[in-house]
Enzyme design. Structure first.
Site, PDB file in Angstrom:
ATOM      1  N   ASP A 142     -35.984   1.878  -4.186  1.00 39.94           N
ATOM      2  CA  ASP A 142     -35.068   2.917  -3.713  1.00 39.94           C
ATOM      3  C   ASP A 142     -34.161   3.316  -4.887  1.00 39.94           C
ATOM      4  O   ASP A 142     -33.960   2.517  -5.819  1.00 39.94           O
ATOM      5  CB  ASP A 142     -34.240   2.351  -2.552  1.00 39.94           C
ATOM      6  N   TYR A 165     -30.678   5.408  -4.711  1.00 40.12           N
ATOM      7  CA  TYR A 165     -29.217   5.417  -4.536  1.00 40.12           C
ATOM      8  C   TYR A 165     -28.714   4.099  -3.953  1.00 40.12           C
ATOM      9  O   TYR A 165     -29.099   3.711  -2.853  1.00 40.12           O
ATOM     10  CB  TYR A 165     -28.796   6.569  -3.623  1.00 40.12           C
ATOM     11  N   ARG A 193     -20.446   8.613   0.939  1.00 40.52           N
ATOM     12  CA  ARG A 193     -21.761   7.975   1.106  1.00 40.52           C
ATOM     13  C   ARG A 193     -22.113   7.810   2.592  1.00 40.52           C
ATOM     14  O   ARG A 193     -23.220   8.105   3.025  1.00 40.52           O
ATOM     15  CB  ARG A 193     -21.756   6.615   0.415  1.00 40.52           C
TER      16      ARG A 193
END
Lengths: 224, 224
Positions: B7, B9, B43
């Site tokens: 992944d 981020y 986020r």
């Protein structure tokens, strides 16, 4: 408009009520001063789990999700305690309604619209909330995501309303304090009132609510 | 195992890096002391939007979602400022990698596994991150959700890996610092390492990660 549909958690019933009541009953508990943050984290995690399960196609009912979210929240706070867990889940089953909820729904009913609930909850959870609050007689119907097998904001949840009442989406007045639920309902075509209790910015999603109110007060005034 | 997939981020790249860099460049700004909270809120809202769009079937790409989440976060904080917005989005396009990322991926490659990225980002966003960090040459492939038209953890995203490499799910080593992504990948059948950088409790979802590490260091040691 031909039917008025209300979301339950955060809209009719105060999701912070379980931790508030627990903290009032045990004000000396080390977590009692932080009850509002715990309530926010529990709610946030609960919603996250519903969305993630809906994306991945792994449904579990809202009772399971609510307990899982509480377990995570208590573990994160270093508060894993079976008694506290049981107390909070019990209180969650009889959350208090918002003070204006009864009068607001009565005013909608007085305008001649049948009133219903559309919720992520299990039928047993809604029955518990309605019994504890005495609000049951206000609602002719309770529709839950268990009939769709997936959580909000999946369109098949909103379609339960149009299928049940045989109405078009734009004949439905829908009230939700959850901005993402209001977006989901608006995108489906409902006339949606976002009950923005916290004065939050509008969610940047794929549809905007039709109207915005700061509480359920005034909802009957939206009926044309 | 036949392929290692990372992944982006939170796993390879530090999602807090944009606000940290902006605060370092402007330490007297009124929001600078709160940069970490702003980064968390941005986020969180960004992920929420991805999940909600995936549930409702209203996809938009990650560049749009990231900007929408920032707009909401800045509005919530009373900081709606076009210059700050532009600065943060620019910094988000060149987030710093975690300090151990390069060596960890190199160690996996040295074990003979092809390395790939699987991300919510658009291809242009990943290219930007890889160019700015110099990590591009480590990865033979970049797979993005744009090929699936839906965000993680929808199973069709993880299926991009098995289709591209012609492997079975359990031949994939997958690393993600996002517990929900680790659950999605595990549920799909990947051998998943959850990079639990914050010491969080395991997510209560439908599948548990296969292994848990506190950083990417040690990921090569999981290759049997």
């Amino acid at each position: 408009m031909r039917v008025a549909v209300f979301d339950a958690y955060g809209t009719l019933f105060d999701v912070g009520g379980a931790l508030r009541a627990a903290a009032e009953a045990e004000p000396e508990a080390p977590w009692a001063t932080d009850w509002a943050a715990l309530a926010r984290n529990w709610r946030q995690k609960q919603l996250e789990i519903t969305w993630l399960r809906a994306v991945a196609g792994h449904h579990a009912d809202f009772a399971q999700v609510t307990a899982d979210a509480l377990d995570w929240t208590l573990a994160r706070a270093g508060l894993s305690d079976p008694d506290l867990r049981a107390r909070l889940l019990d209180l969650y089953g009889r959350l208090p309604p918002y003070p204006e909820a009864r009068a607001a729904v009565e005013a909608v009913a007085a305008r001649g619209l049948p009133c219903a609930i559309l919720t992520n909850a299990t039928p047993a959870m809604v029955t518990g909330l309605l019994d504890a609050s005495g609000l049951g007689p206000l609602f002719g119907e309770v529709l839950t995501v268990e009939e769709a097998g997936v959580f909000k904001p999946h369109p098949s949840v909103y379609a339960l309303v149009t299928a049940h009442y045989g109405v078009a989406p734009d004949e439905v007045l829908f009230a939700s304090a959850n901005g993402w639920d209001a977006a989901g309902a608006s995108g489906f075509g409902f006339q949606t009132a976002w009950i923005n209790r916290e004065g939050a910015p509008t969610d940047r999603l794929w549809a905007k609510p039709w109207r915005e109110l700061s509480s359920l007060r005034g909802i009957a005034g939206l009926i044309g």
